[in-house]
Write an enzyme that holds these catalytic residues in place. Structure first.
Site, PDB file in Angstrom:
ATOM      1  N   CYS A 230     -12.129  -4.788  31.850  1.00 17.56           N
ATOM      2  CA  CYS A 230     -11.745  -4.291  30.532  1.00 17.56           C
ATOM      3  C   CYS A 230     -10.246  -4.347  30.273  1.00 17.56           C
ATOM      4  O   CYS A 230      -9.783  -3.935  29.219  1.00 17.56           O
ATOM      5  CB  CYS A 230     -12.288  -2.883  30.359  1.00 17.56           C
ATOM      6  SG  CYS A 230     -14.053  -2.850  30.720  1.00 17.56           S
TER       7      CYS A 230
ATOM      8  N   HIS B 287      -6.894   3.686  25.904  1.00 17.67           N
ATOM      9  CA  HIS B 287      -8.119   3.061  26.398  1.00 17.67           C
ATOM     10  C   HIS B 287      -9.294   3.928  25.942  1.00 17.67           C
ATOM     11  O   HIS B 287     -10.258   3.405  25.411  1.00 17.67           O
ATOM     12  CB  HIS B 287      -8.056   2.906  27.910  1.00 17.67           C
ATOM     13  CG  HIS B 287      -9.166   2.066  28.444  1.00 17.67           C
ATOM     14  ND1 HIS B 287      -9.430   0.802  27.963  1.00 17.67           N
ATOM     15  CD2 HIS B 287     -10.111   2.307  29.389  1.00 17.67           C
ATOM     16  CE1 HIS B 287     -10.484   0.311  28.595  1.00 17.67           C
ATOM     17  NE2 HIS B 287     -10.915   1.199  29.463  1.00 17.67           N
TER      18      HIS B 287
ATOM     19  N   GLU C  70      -6.597   9.418  31.830  1.00 17.21           N
ATOM     20  CA  GLU C  70      -5.618   8.826  30.909  1.00 17.21           C
ATOM     21  C   GLU C  70      -4.735   9.917  30.303  1.00 17.21           C
ATOM     22  O   GLU C  70      -3.521   9.739  30.144  1.00 17.21           O
ATOM     23  CB  GLU C  70      -6.332   8.021  29.815  1.00 17.21           C
ATOM     24  CG  GLU C  70      -5.364   7.193  28.969  1.00 17.21           C
ATOM     25  CD  GLU C  70      -6.050   6.237  27.995  1.00 17.21           C
ATOM     26  OE1 GLU C  70      -7.279   6.375  27.788  1.00 17.21           O
ATOM     27  OE2 GLU C  70      -5.360   5.361  27.451  1.00 17.21           O
TER      28      GLU C  70
ATOM     29  N   LYS D  19     -12.256   3.645  19.898  1.00 19.87           N
ATOM     30  CA  LYS D  19     -13.578   3.245  20.400  1.00 19.87           C
ATOM     31  C   LYS D  19     -14.713   3.792  19.527  1.00 19.87           C
ATOM     32  O   LYS D  19     -15.806   3.235  19.507  1.00 19.87           O
ATOM     33  CB  LYS D  19     -13.763   3.722  21.854  1.00 19.87           C
ATOM     34  CG  LYS D  19     -12.782   3.119  22.876  1.00 19.87           C
ATOM     35  CD  LYS D  19     -13.094   1.689  23.189  1.00 19.87           C
ATOM     36  CE  LYS D  19     -12.474   1.176  24.506  1.00 19.87           C
ATOM     37  NZ  LYS D  19     -11.015   1.023  24.496  1.00 19.87           N
TER      38      LYS D  19
ATOM     39  N   HIS E  42     -16.841   0.110  23.082  1.00 16.53           N
ATOM     40  CA  HIS E  42     -15.997  -0.479  24.120  1.00 16.53           C
ATOM     41  C   HIS E  42     -16.331  -1.965  24.193  1.00 16.53           C
ATOM     42  O   HIS E  42     -17.405  -2.345  24.631  1.00 16.53           O
ATOM     43  CB  HIS E  42     -16.243   0.212  25.455  1.00 16.53           C
ATOM     44  CG  HIS E  42     -15.254  -0.189  26.517  1.00 16.53           C
ATOM     45  ND1 HIS E  42     -14.259  -1.118  26.289  1.00 16.53           N
ATOM     46  CD2 HIS E  42     -15.106   0.225  27.804  1.00 16.53           C
ATOM     47  CE1 HIS E  42     -13.553  -1.261  27.402  1.00 16.53           C
ATOM     48  NE2 HIS E  42     -14.040  -0.458  28.321  1.00 16.53           N
TER      49      HIS E  42
ATOM     50  N   PHE F 203     -12.500  -1.940  35.466  1.00 17.39           N
ATOM     51  CA  PHE F 203     -13.105  -1.812  36.789  1.00 17.39           C
ATOM     52  C   PHE F 203     -12.230  -2.539  37.815  1.00 17.39           C
ATOM     53  O   PHE F 203     -11.549  -3.502  37.493  1.00 17.39           O
ATOM     54  CB  PHE F 203     -14.497  -2.455  36.801  1.00 17.39           C
ATOM     55  CG  PHE F 203     -15.595  -1.558  36.316  1.00 17.39           C
ATOM     56  CD1 PHE F 203     -15.337  -0.308  35.782  1.00 17.39           C
ATOM     57  CD2 PHE F 203     -16.918  -1.974  36.399  1.00 17.39           C
ATOM     58  CE1 PHE F 203     -16.366   0.504  35.346  1.00 17.39           C
ATOM     59  CE2 PHE F 203     -17.956  -1.173  35.962  1.00 17.39           C
ATOM     60  CZ  PHE F 203     -17.680   0.071  35.436  1.00 17.39           C
TER      61      PHE F 203
END
Lengths: 380, 258
Positions: A145, A274, A285, A303, A308, A366
């Site tokens: 991502c 994010h 975050e 989002k 996402h 990831f």
């Protein structure tokens, strides 16, 4: 949310989400998705047939939007096709097409699916270069991502080293069963519209997107172009699918981006987070934000509009960040109703209108892969 | 862009390190059915190592070798990992499972499916917190990813660990991909000066160099990662002429020696 910048602006301003109940054909996962209209309607004729895939269809739609083809033509003519590079981010490439080959063929790929250029991670990079008629160096970045945020960092270096005069950067990631079933298996998908940073957040919604930008040196860019002021890349070195609770990797990527831009956190007027709405990401975050920024910076996650979009999140949220710098609309956080009291940093829920000199965007993936970008207004 | 190669890692049919590969490049014979045992990277704890995909073990093993050969602390390097086809074993598992009557994906195999799983395992097992990238360039993965690694090394003046691997294609993939032997290579790159390797992008396409040795000709032809053999053989032979690798039809990556 639609095709092109006008549709994006309108959806952000009117707080109209692109998420809907999961109607991806054949999927039984109980969740919401951000699905792009018109992907299935594209025809794949002549030499294009060999490139058939949902992901490449999204790339075609993205390149066709906003007269981008005209800008590409100008860049090709000005620098020559071999002096324009292509760097595209993706997480799953054309794996949706590979899934279809298995579903149709069992132990063999049926003849229509024997597409060497499609069933591999470089499919979007190769296809975009082909479609755009560019012959410079080409690369696909696939760091989950964070993929299509990193493309800006690579483009910066290519330009710095003089490999090219301009770079077409972007990201393309499309819905597929692998990610719907995979995130569901990790118990990360939410059956409700995702609620980033909310006390009751239940997880993520998946989406799909394509986005592109042309990057060149200050000497070649129009006077009013937004600047990529800095980038920061880091690795959590912690876990394949969990961030460390203190957000140390995120903190380091933000600090590196600020350092490269030569500004401190107080100069930043907007951060597109994010903010996936997973419990762990949002908490980590917020801890990282608290360590890097003074209190009160306008930070939010989009989002809730887009879901996402994985490997396309970096470019999509960079575009939203650029729009905020140019147009002054700072999107809040859709579906954030009750801010999580345990979060270390306050996140904006409502939209605001504000002139901003510098803005930042975060993308984390990831494998503990992090990238932060700082963009600045031309006059800044 | 000037860089120096300070360490090499290698794994493939008939070689489990740079020393053995060097022997093959010098004209050594490869047994007809040469395979190499399973790579067992030391930095991944045994329990995790057993569950780690082959693609991860290959990349981490050669990365370990290159850093050890260079005497470099992995935690202080930037990583650029690459693969032409990605982890086809996991793609095969996921697509097969999704096409079955019981489409439940293993969560561990899902998070291992990302293209940056090898570099993710590497950074986690080494505590390497700097930039780590995972890239692909199809048939041209080796020159494209080397260009990226060399650019980062030269532009940011940091040591860069480049690693590339491709595993054998599972049966359905054989219709589009001829890889029947896995291999992996790693290079520890340091910012260079006069007398070191000099990389340029030249505005003309070129053919791939001939296979460096008959023993590895098939691997070189079929496995995109094996194209690195041309660079290793060229460097070993200390050839004066620049080495040229195709980046695409219109460009080549030229490597000039000292």
């Amino acid at each position: 949310m639609g095709h092109g910048l006008a549709a994006l602006r309108e959806a952000l301003a009117r707080r109209r989400s692109g998420l809907r109940a999961n109607d991806f054909p054949g999927s039984r996962v109980d969740t919401r998705i951000g699905r792009v209209e018109g992907v299935e309607a594209l025809a794949w004729e002549g030499e294009l047939a060999a490139w058939t895939s949902r992901n490449n269809a999204l790339a075609r739609l993205g390149l066709a939007a906003d007269s981008f083809d005209r800008q590409l033509r100008e860049v090709r003519q000005r620098f020559g096709p071999a002096r324009v590079g292509v760097i595209i981010g993706t997480s799953t490439s054309s794996i949706g097409r590979t899934e279809a080959a298995y579903a149709a063929g069992g132990d063999r790929f049926p003849p229509a699916y024997r597409q060497r250029a499609v069933h591999n991670p470089h499919s979007p990079g190769a296809f975009v270069a082909h479609l755009a008629g560019l012959e410079g160096p080409q690369l696909t970045v696939s760091t989950a991502c964070a993929s299509s945020a990193r493309v800006f960092a690579s483009a910066w270096r290519w330009l710095q080293c003089g490999l090219v005069d301009a770079v077409l950067v972007g990201g393309v990631d499309s819905l597929c069963h692998s990610v719907l079933a995979g995130f569901n298996a990790l118990e990360l998908t939410s059956p409700q519209p995702c609620r980033p940073f909310d006390a009751d957040r239940e997880g993520i919604n998946l989406g799909e997107a394509a986005g592109f930008a042309l990057v060149t040196t200050a000497a070649h860019a129009p006077a009013d172009a937004v600047r990529l002021a800095g980038y920061g890349e880091s690795s959590d070195a912690f876990h394949m699918s969990q961030p460390p609770a203190d957000g140390a990797g995120a903190r380091r990527s933000m600090r590196a981006a600020l350092d490269r831009a030569g500004v401190d956190g107080g100069a930043i007027g907007y951060v597109n987070l994010h903010g996936t709405a997973s419990r762990a990401n949002d908490a980590a975050e917020a801890r990282a934000l608290d360590a890097v920024l003074p209190a009160g910076v306008f930070v939010s996650s989009t989002k809730g509009w887009t879901g996402h979009t994985l490997g396309a999140a970096g470019i999509l949220e960079s575009v939203i960040t650029l729009e905020a710098l140019v147009g002054g609309l700072l999107p809040g956080t859709l579906n954030l109703e009750t801010p999580d009291p345990d979060l270390a940093y306050a996140v904006a829920s409502e939209n605001a209108s504000r002139d901003t000199a510098f803005a930042m965007t975060n993308s984390f993936g990831f494998g503990g892969n992090n990238c932060s970008l700082v963009f600045g207004k031309a006059a800044a | 862009m000037r860089v120096r190669i300070d360490g090499i890692g290698a794994w493939g049919p008939g070689f489990s390190g740079w020393g053995e590969l060097r022997g093959l490049l010098a004209g050594g014979a490869l047994a007809e059915d040469a395979v190499t045992g399973k790579p067992a990277p030391e930095c991944i704890p045994p329990r995790e190592r057993r569950r780690a995909p082959l693609a991860v073990k290959l990349a981490v093993t050669v990365a370990e070798q290159a850093c050890a050969a260079a005497g470099v602390d992995p935690a202080g390097t930037v990583s650029v990992f690459a693969s032409g086809m990605g982890d086809m074993d996991i793609t095969d598992y996921m697509c097969r499972t999704l096409a079955s009557d019981d489409p439940m994906i293993s969560p561990t195999r899902f998070h291992n499916s990302v293209h940056n799983a090898p570099v993710g395992y590497w950074t986690i097992s080494q505590g390497a917190g700097l930039s780590s990238n995972a890239v692909a360039g199809g048939e041209h993965t080796v020159p494209a990813s080397l260009l990226e690694a060399v650019t980062q090394c030269a532009c940011e003046s940091v040591p860069v660990l480049w690693a590339c691997q491709d595993i054998a294609a599972p049966p359905p993939f054989r219709d589009i991909c001829d890889i029947d032997q896995p291999c992996a290579f790693a290079l520890l790159l340091q910012p260079g000066g006069e007398g070191d390797l000099f990389f340029t992008v030249e505005p003309a396409g070129c053919e791939w160099p001939d296979p460096p040795t008959p023993a590895l000709a098939r691997l070189y032809r079929d496995n995109p990662t094996a194209r690195l053999l041309s660079l290793l053989a060229w460097r070993e032979a200390a050839i004066d002429d620049a080495l040229r690798l195709p980046l695409n039809g219109a460009l080549s990556l030229a490597v000039h020696g000292s």
